[in-house]
Structure formats: C-alpha cells, structure tokens
Design a protein around this motif. Structure first.
Motif, PDB file in Angstrom:
ATOM      1  N   LEU A 178      27.749  55.632  21.051  1.00  0.00           N
ATOM      2  CA  LEU A 178      27.657  57.040  20.768  1.00  0.00           C
ATOM      3  C   LEU A 178      28.499  57.699  21.667  1.00  0.00           C
ATOM      4  N   ASP A 179      29.435  58.774  21.215  1.00  0.00           N
ATOM      5  CA  ASP A 179      30.031  59.356  22.218  1.00  0.00           C
ATOM      6  C   ASP A 179      30.226  61.083  21.622  1.00  0.00           C
ATOM      7  N   THR A 180      30.504  61.722  22.384  1.00  0.00           N
ATOM      8  CA  THR A 180      30.572  63.303  22.113  1.00  0.00           C
ATOM      9  C   THR A 180      31.570  64.019  23.035  1.00  0.00           C
ATOM     10  N   PHE A 181      32.285  65.158  22.348  1.00  0.00           N
ATOM     11  CA  PHE A 181      32.765  65.734  23.180  1.00  0.00           C
ATOM     12  C   PHE A 181      32.330  66.903  23.864  1.00  0.00           C
ATOM     13  N   GLY A 182      31.033  66.968  23.762  1.00  0.00           N
ATOM     14  CA  GLY A 182      30.187  68.285  24.299  1.00  0.00           C
ATOM     15  C   GLY A 182      30.245  69.511  23.628  1.00  0.00           C
ATOM     16  N   GLY A 183      30.436  69.238  22.328  1.00  0.00           N
ATOM     17  CA  GLY A 183      30.761  70.562  21.409  1.00  0.00           C
ATOM     18  C   GLY A 183      29.653  71.348  21.387  1.00  0.00           C
ATOM     19  N   VAL A 184      29.827  72.735  21.386  1.00  0.00           N
ATOM     20  CA  VAL A 184      28.800  73.783  21.525  1.00  0.00           C
ATOM     21  C   VAL A 184      28.008  73.665  20.214  1.00  0.00           C
TER      22      VAL A 184
ATOM     23  N   PHE B  39      27.171  55.330  25.941  1.00  0.00           N
ATOM     24  CA  PHE B  39      26.931  56.883  25.547  1.00  0.00           C
ATOM     25  C   PHE B  39      28.208  57.447  26.538  1.00  0.00           C
ATOM     26  N   GLY B  40      29.186  58.175  25.540  1.00  0.00           N
ATOM     27  CA  GLY B  40      30.358  58.648  26.332  1.00  0.00           C
ATOM     28  C   GLY B  40      30.552  60.033  26.399  1.00  0.00           C
ATOM     29  N   ILE B  41      30.982  60.648  27.186  1.00  0.00           N
ATOM     30  CA  ILE B  41      31.035  62.062  26.999  1.00  0.00           C
ATOM     31  C   ILE B  41      32.375  62.685  27.419  1.00  0.00           C
ATOM     32  N   GLY B  42      33.179  63.445  26.689  1.00  0.00           N
ATOM     33  CA  GLY B  42      34.555  63.859  26.694  1.00  0.00           C
ATOM     34  C   GLY B  42      34.716  64.933  27.777  1.00  0.00           C
ATOM     35  N   GLU B  43      35.929  65.046  28.268  1.00  0.00           N
ATOM     36  CA  GLU B  43      36.233  66.030  29.293  1.00  0.00           C
ATOM     37  C   GLU B  43      37.130  67.173  28.329  1.00  0.00           C
ATOM     38  N   HIS B  44      36.679  68.365  28.478  1.00  0.00           N
ATOM     39  CA  HIS B  44      37.374  69.472  28.015  1.00  0.00           C
ATOM     40  C   HIS B  44      37.562  70.485  28.852  1.00  0.00           C
ATOM     41  N   HIS B  45      38.214  71.582  28.556  1.00  0.00           N
ATOM     42  CA  HIS B  45      38.365  72.905  29.405  1.00  0.00           C
ATOM     43  C   HIS B  45      38.537  74.119  28.591  1.00  0.00           C
ATOM     44  N   ARG B  46      37.772  74.281  27.716  1.00  0.00           N
ATOM     45  CA  ARG B  46      37.633  75.275  26.605  1.00  0.00           C
ATOM     46  C   ARG B  46      36.435  75.740  26.324  1.00  0.00           C
ATOM     47  N   PRO B  47      36.463  77.110  25.496  1.00  0.00           N
ATOM     48  CA  PRO B  47      34.867  77.662  25.416  1.00  0.00           C
ATOM     49  C   PRO B  47      34.213  76.820  24.224  1.00  0.00           C
TER      50      PRO B  47
ATOM     51  N   PHE C  50      31.882  49.875  18.125  1.00  0.00           N
ATOM     52  CA  PHE C  50      32.101  50.869  17.247  1.00  0.00           C
ATOM     53  C   PHE C  50      31.285  51.980  17.849  1.00  0.00           C
ATOM     54  N   ASP C  51      31.868  53.057  18.167  1.00  0.00           N
ATOM     55  CA  ASP C  51      31.368  54.353  18.808  1.00  0.00           C
ATOM     56  C   ASP C  51      31.159  55.619  17.619  1.00  0.00           C
ATOM     57  N   PHE C  52      30.156  56.007  17.585  1.00  0.00           N
ATOM     58  CA  PHE C  52      29.747  56.960  16.450  1.00  0.00           C
ATOM     59  C   PHE C  52      29.881  58.552  17.132  1.00  0.00           C
ATOM     60  N   LYS C  53      30.902  59.104  16.838  1.00  0.00           N
ATOM     61  CA  LYS C  53      31.234  60.578  17.598  1.00  0.00           C
ATOM     62  C   LYS C  53      30.195  61.663  16.697  1.00  0.00           C
ATOM     63  N   TYR C  54      28.936  61.751  17.257  1.00  0.00           N
ATOM     64  CA  TYR C  54      28.111  62.655  16.705  1.00  0.00           C
ATOM     65  C   TYR C  54      27.961  64.109  16.591  1.00  0.00           C
ATOM     66  N   ASP C  55      28.910  64.593  17.591  1.00  0.00           N
ATOM     67  CA  ASP C  55      28.509  65.970  18.073  1.00  0.00           C
ATOM     68  C   ASP C  55      29.242  67.135  16.981  1.00  0.00           C
TER      69      ASP C  55
END
Length: 340
Positions: A8-14, A47-55, A307-312
C-alpha cells in the motif's frame, strides 16, 4: 524477491469528516499510523508514505511518520513513496532511513524521486533551472552511500566528500528504489545505479509500461549490474460492491483532477473519463473481485515484483481502513490464486 509482494502507499492526502469538511493535518497523520497497523494485521508486505509540501497533503517528513508506524507494527516493510531527493541532501536521506531501519528491525526502504510537485524547490532554496543536474548528482551520491563504504564524491550541488563514512550503519543494507513516471532516460539511469525501479502508473492502461520493464532488464544486462526488482503503483479503493466504491470515489476524483488540471494546464475531466479509467485505465476501484481481476491482469502484462495500491482517495478515514482490510484479506488472496 522470490514471489510478488503486495503493498500500500499513500501521499498523505487530506481526508474528510462526515460533513465533507477537510480534517486537520495532525489528525490525518495520526490516521496514517492507524492505517499502517491495519495493513500489517492484514498481512500486506509494504506501507509507503509520500513527501509533499502543500496544503492538500499532510506529510512533509515520511520518515517521522514511519518511525511511529514502526513502533506499532511487527512485519510490514516501511518506505517513502517518494522522498524528493532533488531538494534534499543524500547524506541526510541515508542517515534518516538507516535510523528508521534500526528502530524498525531492518524494515526500511527508500524510494527516491523527483516528486510529483515542485513546491519543495523554492521552499529549500533550489532553482528549477537545475532540475536535471540536482537529481542526477544526488542520486549518484545516494547510490554510493548505500554501499556503506568510504565515499569520495564531487559535484556542483553540494560539498565534496573525501573518503567519508556515514552513520549509522545498517545490519543488512537498505533496499532502495527510484520512482519513475515513464521516462526512458530515468529507467536507464536507475539501472546504471543498480537500484530498484518503481513505476508510477496513474493514468492509462498498464500495458503501455511493459516496454519500460523490458528496457530496465536490457539496461541492467548492458551495465553488468545485478538484476533489481520492479514495482508499480496505481490508485484505487476497494468497497463491498462496485457501486459503493464508485460512489465513494467519484466526486473526489473529479475535484482532484480538476484542481491538478488548473495547476498544470490539463483540460478538465470529461464525462465518462472516470468510468474509462476504471474499466481500461489505471484506476482500481470496485468490489474485491473487480479489483482483484484488474490487478491480476496487470501482473500478467508486466513482469514486476511488487504491486502497490495507492489507497488515499479523498474519502473518510473509515472508508480507507475498510479498503485496506478488503485489499489485504480478500483482494490479495484472490490475485494470488488468479496468477497461479
């Protein structure tokens, strides 16, 4: 890798509350830790988490969140998807992930990339005119550091190193990948450095990426390096039925595509685009049976190791957690049966 992994991975979307209002960043981050615990309990591999710098994304420091995850999980591997290497320092990246590897008992991975957005460049004082040289030089240095031997390196983007050791050391080394969006040059560069290839498939049919997997294999042979794994990730959501999954995702997907289009000059999504991405594109949305069939079809046309499922998707947190449970407990076993 001896068999296909499922992550699984996520960009940490709100995410949103029951009234559709965006949750605050601190709550989203705490929820991500809970998501990883569910993924670990469901038997998933990564389990992966992406890095971002935006709201609209909550995580700017994936390693910090993953350290919290490490304390609450037992076996699932943990990594960034991606670490924006161009605006970071390779020495610090290695040090942070080597530390994560220690606290997690050897479960840390690095997925380095250019990133989907450019906010980190002005934030950390980098010029976009140096986009290419920043990534090329920093990836070269990171690849050298991963060998955990004295490094001598010189470039134009940071201070030179002479016979320099970097600490802490790891027990078994760090698995490292390069996130690639579909550039042949990036595929060849990844092979030259002896790193894993992590393909982001976020639109269109998966089969169009088969030439990149073949190119990666040929390039490794030509460079005479050891064969490295290939992973893919694509977005989606699993629910009890196709109708429920589509209803949950539709409005948020359209809003996200519209917002990204305004930022990047894309046309707004047309009527039917959402359904076409599910039926023949890179959106894995539906019941466990529907999503399993689509993943199995992808694995039949792409020679990949994970295979990673981007679930966010922009839904409520409870919907994310139910999607993770269904993915781990139902989708993955069905996919394994289908590809067997």
């Amino acid at each position: 890798m001896s068999e296909i992994e499922f992550g699984l991975d996520t960009f940490g979307g709100v995410t949103t509350d029951a009234d559709g209002r965006s949750l605050p960043h601190p709550q989203v981050i705490r929820d991500l830790v809970d998501d990883a615990v569910v993924a670990d309990q469901a038997g998933l591999d990564f389990f992966g988490i992406g890095e971002h710098h935006r709201p609209d994304f909550a995580v700017s420091s994936p390693e910090m969140v993953l350290s919290a995850v490490a304390a609450k999980t037992e076996r699932i591997r943990l990594g960034s998807t991606v670490t924006v290497l161009s605006s970071d320092d390779p020495v610090r990246v290695f040090e942070r992930f080597a530390t994560l590897d220690a606290v997690s008992g050897g479960r840390a991975e690095i997925v380095a990339g250019r990133g989907s957005f450019i906010e980190s460049f002005p934030l950390f004082g980098y010029d976009l005119q140096d986009y290419e040289v920043l990534f090329e030089e920093k990836l070269e240095l990171l690849a050298a550091l991963l060998k955990e031997e004295p490094v001598t390196w010189q470039g134009s983007t940071r201070a030179a190193l002479t016979d320099q050791r970097v600490y802490p050391t790891t027990e078994r080394g760090l698995r490292a990948w390069v996130g690639v969006g579909g550039s042949p040059d990036s595929v060849v560069r990844t092979a030259r450095h002896g790193l894993g290839l992590f393909l982001a498939i976020i639109g269109g049919p998966a089969a169009r990426f088969a030439p990149y997997v073949d190119l990666f294999e040929r390039a490794q042979d030509q460079f005479g390096v050891e064969r490295q794994p290939v992973a893919v990730h694509s977005p989606g959501l699993v629910a009890e039925t196709d109708e429920k999954a589509r209803a949950l995702v539709h409005d948020g997907w359209v809003a996200m595509r519209t917002r990204m289009g305004q930022e990047r000059g894309w046309p707004p999504p047309a009527v039917g685009d959402f359904e076409r991405e599910i039926e023949s594109g890179a959106l894995y949305v539906g019941s466990p049976e529907t999503v399993a069939r689509k993943i199995a079809a992808t694995l039949q046309v792409l020679k990949v190791d994970r295979f990673d499922f981007k679930y966010d998707q922009p839904v409520q947190h409870a919907d994310h957690q139910r999607s993770i449970e269904l993915y781990g407990e139902k989708v993955v076993p069905m996919v394994k049966d289908m590809i067997a």
